[in-house]
Design a protein around this motif. Structure first.
Motif, PDB file in Angstrom:
ATOM      1  N   SER A  91       4.159   1.758  -0.464  1.00  0.00           N
ATOM      2  CA  SER A  91       5.113   1.912  -1.562  1.00  0.00           C
ATOM      3  C   SER A  91       4.393   2.187  -2.878  1.00  0.00           C
ATOM      4  CB  SER A  91       5.962   0.658  -1.694  1.00  0.00           C
ATOM      5  OG  SER A  91       6.647   0.432  -0.494  1.00  0.00           O
ATOM      6  N   GLN A  92       3.240   1.529  -3.054  1.00  0.00           N
ATOM      7  CA  GLN A  92       2.455   1.774  -4.257  1.00  0.00           C
ATOM      8  C   GLN A  92       2.024   3.242  -4.305  1.00  0.00           C
ATOM      9  OE1 GLN A  92      -1.267  -0.448  -4.758  1.00  0.00           O
ATOM     10  NE2 GLN A  92      -0.145  -1.810  -6.108  1.00  0.00           N
ATOM     11  N   TYR A  93       1.679   3.755  -3.145  1.00  0.00           N
ATOM     12  CA  TYR A  93       1.259   5.148  -3.074  1.00  0.00           C
ATOM     13  C   TYR A  93       2.404   6.076  -3.452  1.00  0.00           C
ATOM     14  CZ  TYR A  93      -1.052   9.327  -1.407  1.00  0.00           C
ATOM     15  OH  TYR A  93      -1.632  10.564  -1.343  1.00  0.00           O
TER      16      TYR A  93
ATOM     17  N   ILE B 203       4.886   5.326  -5.404  1.00  0.00           N
ATOM     18  CA  ILE B 203       5.104   5.208  -6.852  1.00  0.00           C
ATOM     19  C   ILE B 203       4.082   6.041  -7.619  1.00  0.00           C
ATOM     20  CG2 ILE B 203       4.811   3.592  -8.781  1.00  0.00           C
ATOM     21  CD1 ILE B 203       6.444   1.603  -7.275  1.00  0.00           C
TER      22      ILE B 203
ATOM     23  N   LEU C 135       0.809  -1.224   0.000  1.00  0.00           N
ATOM     24  CA  LEU C 135       0.000   0.000   0.000  1.00  0.00           C
ATOM     25  C   LEU C 135       0.842   1.275   0.000  1.00  0.00           C
ATOM     26  CD1 LEU C 135      -3.061   0.963   0.338  1.00  0.00           C
ATOM     27  CD2 LEU C 135      -2.460   1.272   2.732  1.00  0.00           C
TER      28      LEU C 135
END
Lengths: 305, 322
Positions: A150-152, A154, A148
């Motif tokens: 790290s995706q944010y 990115i 969650l």
């Protein structure tokens, strides 16, 4: 009455058959158990429909009616009912548009990308095929909560905050492993001869995919499509993190904040519930058209390991 | 399967008469496969493959989401493991996941058996559709109805009226001062836990069992309960395994209720679950390093559980085969 029947099926003689006490007990048991079964099924049915009942009944009440009779159906005052729905509609209409754009593109992506991928896995031989497929399976194990943050980051780095792509692309990506897993088993079941025939006729891969694979796999595609549509339309957490600008919000994010807002204004949830019902309309329509395929796809036996 | 494929290929080649060039079918390896795979690979690399690696690296830093700050090695892990709220959250999520899983699947199996045993097939099909339609209600709306109507703390909430019939005092449910009551409410809110796709999958599995076998057991006078446990369940191991694995992966991460209803603060972990702890540390406290350390710990836990499940269910299955 019981019939004595010969081997060829003709009735030889009708014999009077008296029910013994034991038979009566057996019949009684059967009636009792099937009645009990019906009662249980109806209990489950009523509980399942409770939410829908509450949404409909509450959405047409006046605040006073709602306080006096919170759960009972009350006399419908059309003026109030219409105004509840029109207030709800005007407040959420701009979010409906956002949700539609995101959901339609996202659903298309969640179908097209895994279909292409699964086709490649079934039809082509290429280096690294097994390794890539195992990689897909491994991704299914990684919890979304871990990725969650790290995706944010990115999404933020790619400049997709407040953009519909910040919601669509991660949603499409996240659905790939499971969808490919399900589609691959379905595609693999399509008979090999059919492709050989198509190829000898000179059909290209895209034609084979569109004319043979997709039509034959319609049930599982319907399941994936319905799940994709519902998942994106109803998603709350991710859009609430990515779409920060208030006019970029999706409908489920808007509904959560509207519920409190309207309760503070009118001390009733009528308008919010009208909003819930409006927000469910696209899914209801989708269900009307796809329910048969959906049931077929779920029942086709792909959901096991 | 694979062997058959190869055989077909050879036969087909032999069938082609001399002098006819066969339309190009498949080379030993089709490099164009990568073109078909490209969209999936690019998306997965960007959004699903790099993030866990980033999370792993970040978990060793004191990152706040903007800059990586400095390496602190295992300090985040140490902090997470020393925090009582973390352990409370693990315990909570275990209780919630296991209880909800058992209740959901017993209820859905029971309902599927009921529909399966019905003689009137058309009525059964009608019930089946009626039980799926409520799926259209979004989880978010279901949660709001739970929060504001069915399990609200007010005396007039549906749950309080119902327990009132049995002479019980109204409860505060999600807002009760007793942590056990909060957890209990989180589990009980799904009552009666049946319907939707889970029920459909079980029903389809039941309908896939050969009728001869069922008839044979009926003639042998095997009772319904025994028939379900000894004949139906073993035939559904594949489905149950799918549910256990996806159920654990989903259940251990879920924090919808915490996010929308109970919102446990970090100093009061009564209904805290790891997922919400991660969310709070990252988005409220801007402690991405710590959040990711908790995420890695959760991942290890889920991986371990999946592994154990896999073995356990396979073992049972192979016993059945013997």
């Amino acid at each position: 009455m019981k019939e004595l029947v010969a081997n060829d099926g003709t009735v030889i003689k009708k014999v009077k058959y008296k029910k013994t006490a034991k038979d009566r007990v057996e019949i009684g048991k059967k009636v009792l158990s099937s009645t009990l079964a019906q009662i249980f099924i109806w209990f489950f049915l009523l509980m399942a429909w409770l939410s829908i009942y509450l949404i409909v009944v509450k959405s047409i009440k006046t605040p006073t009616q709602d306080q006096k009779w919170p759960f009972e159906p009350t006399q419908i005052i059309w003026r109030v009912a219409v105004s509840n729905y029109s207030i709800a509609l005007t407040t959420i209409s701009k979010f409906i548009f956002n949700s539609f754009v995101i959901t339609l593109i996202g659903t298309a992506g969640q179908l097209i990308v895994p279909i292409l991928t699964a086709y490649a896995f079934v039809r082509f031989r290429f280096p690294g095929k097994n390794a890539i497929f195992m990689g897909f399976l491994a991704l299914m194990m990684i919890p979304g909560t871990l990725t969650l943050t790290s995706q944010y980051i990115i999404v933020k780095t790619l400049g997709m905050v407040n953009s519909i792509w910040g919601v669509i692309l991660p949603a499409v990506s996240g659905a790939i492993p499971m969808s490919v897993f399900l589609l691959r088993s379905f595609f693999g079941g399509v008979s090999q001869e059919m492709f050989e025939a198509a190829e000898i006729d000179g059909a290209r891969d895209l034609t084979v995919l569109m004319r043979i694979m997709v039509p034959l796999s319609m049930p599982i595609i319907a399941v994936l499509g319905v799940q994709a549509f519902m998942g994106i339309w109803n998603d709350y957490l991710w859009p609430s993190l990515v779409l920060l600008r208030s006019d970029a919000r999706t409908i489920s994010v808007a509904l959560v904040s509207l519920t409190d807002q309207f309760y503070n204004m009118t001390h009733s949830y009528s308008v919010a519930f009208a909003g819930y019902l409006i927000s469910a309309i696209p899914i209801i329509i989708l269900f009307v058209f796809c329910s048969k395929q959906f049931v077929e796809g779920i029942s086709a036996g792909a959901f096991k390991m | 399967m694979n062997k058959n494929k190869k055989k077909d290929k050879v036969d087909l080649d032999a069938l082609i008469p001399e002098g006819v060039t066969r339309i190009k079918i498949h080379h030993k390896s089709d490099l164009k496969a990568y073109i078909w795979l490209a969209p999936a690979l690019i998306l997965l690399l960007t959004f699903n493959f790099i993030p866990p690696i980033m999370s792993l690296i970040t978990s060793f830093t004191s990152s706040n989401g903007v800059t990586m700050e400095r390496f602190v090695w295992f300090a985040n892990y140490g902090e997470a493991l020393a925090d009582g709220v973390f352990w409370q959250s693990i315990l909570n999520v275990f209780i919630i996941t296991i209880a909800t899983f058992i209740l959901t699947h017993v209820a859905n199996l029971f309902l599927a058996e009921l529909l399966y045993s019905m003689k009137a097939k058309r009525l059964s099909a009608f019930y089946r559709v009626m039980l799926i339609i409520p799926m259209v209600v979004p989880i978010i709306v279901t949660l709001m109805i739970t929060q504001y109507i069915t399990y609200s703390a007010s005396e007039n909430s549906l749950a309080n009226i119902v327990i009132g019939w049995f002479g019980a005092k109204p409860s505060m449910w999600f807002w009760d001062s007793n942590p056990a009551m909060v957890i209990f409410t989180i589990i009980i809110r799904g009552f009666p836990w049946a319907g939707g796709t889970t029920m459909l999958i079980y029903l389809a599995a039941l309908q896939g069992i050969s009728t001869e076998m069922i008839e044979a057991t009926k003639l042998d006078g095997v009772g319904s309960f025994k028939r379900i446990v000894h004949f139906h369940l073993p035939m559904m191991v594949g489905q149950i395994k799918y549910f256990v694995i996806t159920g654990i992966i989903g259940g251990m991460q879920d924090y919808n209720v915490q996010l929308l209803i109970t919102q446990p603060a970090s100093d009061n972990g009564s209904s805290m679950v790891p997922g919400y702890l991660i969310y709070r540390q990252a988005f409220t406290n801007s402690r991405y390093g710590l959040a990711n350390a908790i995420g890695i710990l959760l991942f290890i836990l889920i991986l371990g559980l999946t592994f154990i499940n896999n073995r356990f269910i396979q073992n049972k299955n192979s016993e059945e085969v013997k």
